[in-house]
Design a protein around this motif. Structure first.
Motif, PDB file in Angstrom:
ATOM      1  N   UNK A  11      11.395   8.008 -11.642  1.00 47.54           N
ATOM      2  CA  UNK A  11      11.860   9.331 -12.072  1.00 47.54           C
ATOM      3  C   UNK A  11      10.789   9.997 -12.930  1.00 47.54           C
ATOM      4  N   UNK A  12      10.685  11.308 -12.795  1.00 46.25           N
ATOM      5  CA  UNK A  12       9.823  12.076 -13.687  1.00 46.25           C
ATOM      6  C   UNK A  12      10.656  13.230 -14.230  1.00 46.25           C
ATOM      7  N   UNK A  13      10.708  13.341 -15.564  1.00 49.12           N
ATOM      8  CA  UNK A  13      11.508  14.402 -16.178  1.00 49.12           C
ATOM      9  C   UNK A  13      10.597  15.294 -17.010  1.00 49.12           C
ATOM     10  N   UNK A  14      10.636  16.577 -16.698  1.00 49.66           N
ATOM     11  CA  UNK A  14       9.786  17.542 -17.392  1.00 49.66           C
ATOM     12  C   UNK A  14      10.514  18.869 -17.365  1.00 49.66           C
ATOM     13  N   UNK A  15      10.557  19.547 -18.495  1.00 47.55           N
ATOM     14  CA  UNK A  15      11.155  20.880 -18.515  1.00 47.55           C
ATOM     15  C   UNK A  15      10.236  21.788 -19.322  1.00 47.55           C
ATOM     16  N   UNK A  16       9.755  22.812 -18.626  1.00 47.14           N
ATOM     17  CA  UNK A  16       8.769  23.706 -19.243  1.00 47.14           C
ATOM     18  C   UNK A  16       9.263  24.308 -20.554  1.00 47.14           C
ATOM     19  N   UNK A  17      10.593  24.409 -20.688  1.00 46.43           N
ATOM     20  CA  UNK A  17      11.110  25.018 -21.914  1.00 46.43           C
ATOM     21  C   UNK A  17      10.632  24.278 -23.175  1.00 46.43           C
ATOM     22  N   UNK A  18      10.379  22.974 -23.030  1.00 42.98           N
ATOM     23  CA  UNK A  18       9.951  22.211 -24.218  1.00 42.98           C
ATOM     24  C   UNK A  18       8.564  22.623 -24.715  1.00 42.98           C
ATOM     25  N   UNK A  19       7.886  23.513 -23.972  1.00 44.86           N
ATOM     26  CA  UNK A  19       6.597  24.005 -24.471  1.00 44.86           C
ATOM     27  C   UNK A  19       6.793  25.201 -25.408  1.00 44.86           C
ATOM     28  N   UNK A  20       8.031  25.678 -25.566  1.00 46.70           N
ATOM     29  CA  UNK A  20       8.220  26.874 -26.413  1.00 46.70           C
ATOM     30  C   UNK A  20       8.212  26.542 -27.911  1.00 46.70           C
ATOM     31  N   UNK A  21       8.346  25.264 -28.248  1.00 47.13           N
ATOM     32  CA  UNK A  21       8.281  24.839 -29.655  1.00 47.13           C
ATOM     33  C   UNK A  21       6.813  24.894 -30.078  1.00 47.13           C
ATOM     34  N   UNK A  22       6.486  25.817 -31.018  1.00 45.43           N
ATOM     35  CA  UNK A  22       5.081  25.843 -31.456  1.00 45.43           C
ATOM     36  C   UNK A  22       4.937  26.332 -32.886  1.00 45.43           C
ATOM     37  N   UNK A  23       3.760  26.043 -33.440  1.00 48.65           N
ATOM     38  CA  UNK A  23       3.477  26.362 -34.835  1.00 48.65           C
ATOM     39  C   UNK A  23       3.198  27.858 -34.972  1.00 48.65           C
ATOM     40  N   UNK A  24       3.910  28.528 -35.917  1.00 46.64           N
ATOM     41  CA  UNK A  24       3.765  29.988 -36.055  1.00 46.64           C
ATOM     42  C   UNK A  24       2.835  30.394 -37.190  1.00 46.64           C
ATOM     43  N   UNK A  25       2.479  29.431 -38.045  1.00 43.57           N
ATOM     44  CA  UNK A  25       1.606  29.779 -39.179  1.00 43.57           C
ATOM     45  C   UNK A  25       0.435  28.802 -39.213  1.00 43.57           C
ATOM     46  N   UNK A  26      -0.415  28.969 -40.201  1.00 40.80           N
ATOM     47  CA  UNK A  26      -1.605  28.135 -40.282  1.00 40.80           C
ATOM     48  C   UNK A  26      -1.276  26.834 -41.011  1.00 40.80           C
ATOM     49  N   UNK A  27      -1.477  25.686 -40.348  1.00 37.91           N
ATOM     50  CA  UNK A  27      -1.251  24.401 -40.999  1.00 37.91           C
ATOM     51  C   UNK A  27      -2.179  23.380 -40.344  1.00 37.91           C
ATOM     52  N   UNK A  28      -3.270  23.032 -41.048  1.00 33.72           N
ATOM     53  CA  UNK A  28      -4.289  22.175 -40.424  1.00 33.72           C
ATOM     54  C   UNK A  28      -3.770  20.787 -40.050  1.00 33.72           C
ATOM     55  N   UNK A  29      -2.662  20.351 -40.650  1.00 30.58           N
ATOM     56  CA  UNK A  29      -2.141  19.027 -40.299  1.00 30.58           C
ATOM     57  C   UNK A  29      -1.354  19.099 -38.996  1.00 30.58           C
ATOM     58  N   UNK A  30      -0.547  20.164 -38.845  1.00 23.15           N
ATOM     59  CA  UNK A  30       0.345  20.251 -37.688  1.00 23.15           C
ATOM     60  C   UNK A  30      -0.278  20.921 -36.469  1.00 23.15           C
TER      61      UNK A  30
END
Length: 683
Positions: A8-27
């Protein structure tokens, strides 16, 4: 029930919408491209269409609460309507985490995708599979987000599987380069979950810098012995270090534990080029690790993405993992096969810490090493001058580009075409109807062909006609393997010893430089191993006269009780390390007269050794036991072989036997090394 097949392979493009909105060199390394690049690379290798597509779903609140507190769930939920300032403020309450308005939804999809994979495997719809998810999970704790992780996907999956499928033994293997302390905390008192994590530690200098990530954190209360931490105290660990950890720590524990399901917290920041891990393991090693884990739990294996921040290294490693899940032949692992001193020290300490809890360690002489290699205790250079940060970024970018180029070439060198047919046999007693498909029946050579082809190889080996006849079957199959028209093959022979003698000579004459022969039973004809082109491991009840173990002829005296399978300890602790040290191009496994090992031990040998020699294996079986022939054929065709009866730890006498062999041979075959006191440190 029919054998489950498919990946099985499970992938959902929606999980790419989580992203960093500000500047944070660690994250800022936890980017959406981690998923999309991995998926694109799978498409590039045409692996996506070979997998069973399973849709992701959202994990329910009830499922999340199997592991997390309701406060934690409510906070996560409340972030969906926050503006950037509020999101930043809430994120600041956690160590290395960021919220986006869609993070909660993505995290629920990550949980649900993981559970969909568990369901597909447990219900037998597929044999195994991989879930590409974000955000990752193994750092998150009951009540807190941590280290890019919001909900602990794998921990929830383990609790879910225990509840829904009444499982009593689940193995979690965490090969991410960071310690999954979240998973450890959740299960440290639970003997139904065996948790193994290796991680960059550097004597507690590396994040999360916890005392409880060291080798002496073995679990609490009833869970003692079920928490295995293998700390890497230096960067630069490579393929042989990872394999040594599997052979000498994880796999023997896993076989004794006998899991019903294996979950992998699959972080690829332990691969080459990763800015976090700074390790040297190349992508194909993940195919080997995956293959080794597929020998457990009847092949029920769920791989769930965690870290991995060098996009090329990550995506190639994901592809290698999926290739192994699909049972493609695995590329030879590259690099020198010798674990580093620092790795051996860590392995020795873990074994010593777990000796009270595991039967297979009972008679091993383990001792702690407290004066660990001193150079790693030098104070770390701390960067206090902010103006050099920019230069660091530039050198890191150059380094990343260099690794990218290296991997381009490396992957081009190691990918190879899959032979169209996996397993060949001839129309003989083990006739096709006994064997599982996909078996190809080849026409055996007649006497004249055999003589024409091989007369100069066998004149001294073949005394009578019946042997000559059985060579027709063996050579027809071997010829197809050598020409790469099939992957492996099985032949029955009334005289295994003579057939093997001919096969070895023929393979070397054909141009193979390293042929490994594992012969179970009494060898009447001992092949010449002087030139190192052939390595023989003879597993027999008692040492045969005049065959003292030497570097290329190893006599392993082992007799299994009929109903108890203890051979796994010899395979994992001795045969596999020797075989990986040798890196054969071809493997011949023969079962001759007076075999002293049961069918499940022999099947295990076939299953585990398929990771080597690009799965080129010739099986020569003298025994006409149909059950044996069927099991070997199944193992060659890539079916998970279910072992009969539990694995039992070896007796003191057998442990001693292996120790004598190890002491004698570990300078020649360095993957045998698992403790420092054996005079390794002087190298």
């Amino acid at each position: 029930m029919a054998m489950a097949s498919g990946t099985a392979l499970i992938y959902d493009e929606e999980m790419t919408s989580h992203k960093l909105l500000w500047d944070d060199p660690i994250c800022d390394i936890e980017v959406p491209e981690r998923l999309s690049a991995s998926y694109e690379q799978l498409q590039f290798y045409h692996l996506v269409e070979r997998c069973v597509h399973v849709p992701a779903r959202e994990g329910t609140e009830e499922e999340i609460l199997l592991v997390h507190s309701s406060e934690h769930l409510e906070i996560a939920k409340s972030t969906q309507t926050m503006d950037e300032e509020e999101l930043k403020r809430v994120s600041g309450n956690y160590d290395a985490f960021f919220f986006h308005p869609n993070t909660y939804r993505c995290a629920r999809l990550a949980v649900g995708a993981t559970l969909q994979l568990v369901d597909s495997v447990m219900l037998g719809k597929v044999c195994n599979g991989m879930a590409l998810v974000r955000p990752p999970g193994h750092h998150s704790q009951r009540n807190a987000a941590n280290g890019f992780c919001l909900f602990n996907n794998v921990a929830i999956a383990a609790e879910y599987a225990k509840l829904k499928y009444s499982l009593q033994r689940i193995l979690i293997v965490d090969w991410d380069v960071h310690h999954g302390q979240g998973t450890q905390y959740i299960f440290e008192e639970d003997p139904s979950v065996l948790y193994f994590s290796w991680h960059r530690y550097e004597h507690q200098e590396f994040w999360p810098s916890l005392k409880e990530s060291d080798y002496d954190a073995v679990g609490l209360g009833k869970g003692k012995g079920y928490n295995i931490n293998l700390p890497w105290n230096k960067v630069g660990m490579g393929n042989s270090d990872y394999l040594a950890a599997f052979f000498h720590v994880l796999l023997p524990m896993a076989f004794e534990f006998d899991p019903e399901l294996v979950l992998v917290s699959s972080g690829y920041d332990s691969g080459i080029g990763d800015p976090e891990g700074q390790m040297n393991a190349t992508p194909e090693v993940f195919a080997h690790l995956t293959h080794l884990l597929m020998q457990l739990a009847n092949g029920k294996l769920c791989v769930i993405l965690e870290g991995g921040y060098h996009l090329k290294s990550l995506s190639e490693s994901v592809c290698m993992t999926v290739k192994a899940l699909l049972r493609d032949p695995i590329p030879q692992v590259t690099g020198e096969m010798a674990p580093s001193l620092s790795a051996i020290e860590s392995i020795q300490n873990v074994r010593a810490a777990h000796k009270p809890y595991w039967k297979w360690l009972m008679y091993e002489d383990t001792s702690f090493l407290h004066n660990l290699s001193t150079e790693s205790h030098l104070p770390k250079k701390t960067n206090t001058n902010p103006s050099t940060d920019h230069e660091d970024k530039i050198t890191n970018n150059n380094e990343a580009a260099k690794i990218e180029r290296f991997l381009e070439l490396h992957m081009r060198n190691i990918l190879f075409p899959v032979p169209p047919i996996r397993t060949a046999t001839t129309q003989s007693k083990a006739s096709a109807y006994l064997l599982p498909a996909p078996v190809c029946v080849v026409k055996e050579m007649d006497k004249n062909e055999v003589e024409a082809l091989a007369s100069d190889f066998y004149a001294d080996l073949v005394k009578e006609d019946k042997t000559l006849h059985s060579l027709g079957s063996m050579l027809a199959i071997l010829d197809k393997i050598l020409k790469k028209e099939v992957c492996n093959g099985i032949t029955d022979s009334p005289t295994a010893s003579a057939s093997v003698g001919v096969a070895l000579r023929y393979s070397v004459h054909f141009g193979f430089q390293r042929v490994l022969c594992v012969f179970v039973g009494d060898m009447q004809i001992v092949p010449n191993t002087q030139d190192g082109k052939v390595l023989v491991i003879n597993i027999c009840e008692k040492e045969q006269s005049g065959t003292m173990s030497s570097k290329h002829f190893i006599s392993l005296n082992w007799k299994e009780d009929a109903d108890r399978s203890d051979f796994f300890s010899a395979v994992l602790g001795f045969i596999l390390p020797v075989a990986y040290s040798y890196q054969p191009d071809l493997i011949v496994i023969a079962v001759g007269p007076n075999r002293s090992i049961g069918i499940s031990g022999i099947s295990l040998l076939f299953g585990l050794l398929q990771g080597l020699a690009e799965s080129r294996i010739l099986a020569v079986i003298e025994d006409t036991d149909l059950n044996l022939i069927q099991n070997v054929a199944k193992a060659l065709a890539g079916a998970s072989v279910s072992h009969s009866g539990a694995y039992v730890p070896p007796t003191q006498e057998k442990v001693h036997k292996i120790k004598i062999l190890k002491d004698r041979l570990q300078q020649d075959w360095k993957m045998l090394q698992c403790s420092v006191k054996d005079g390794i440190s002087s190298n």
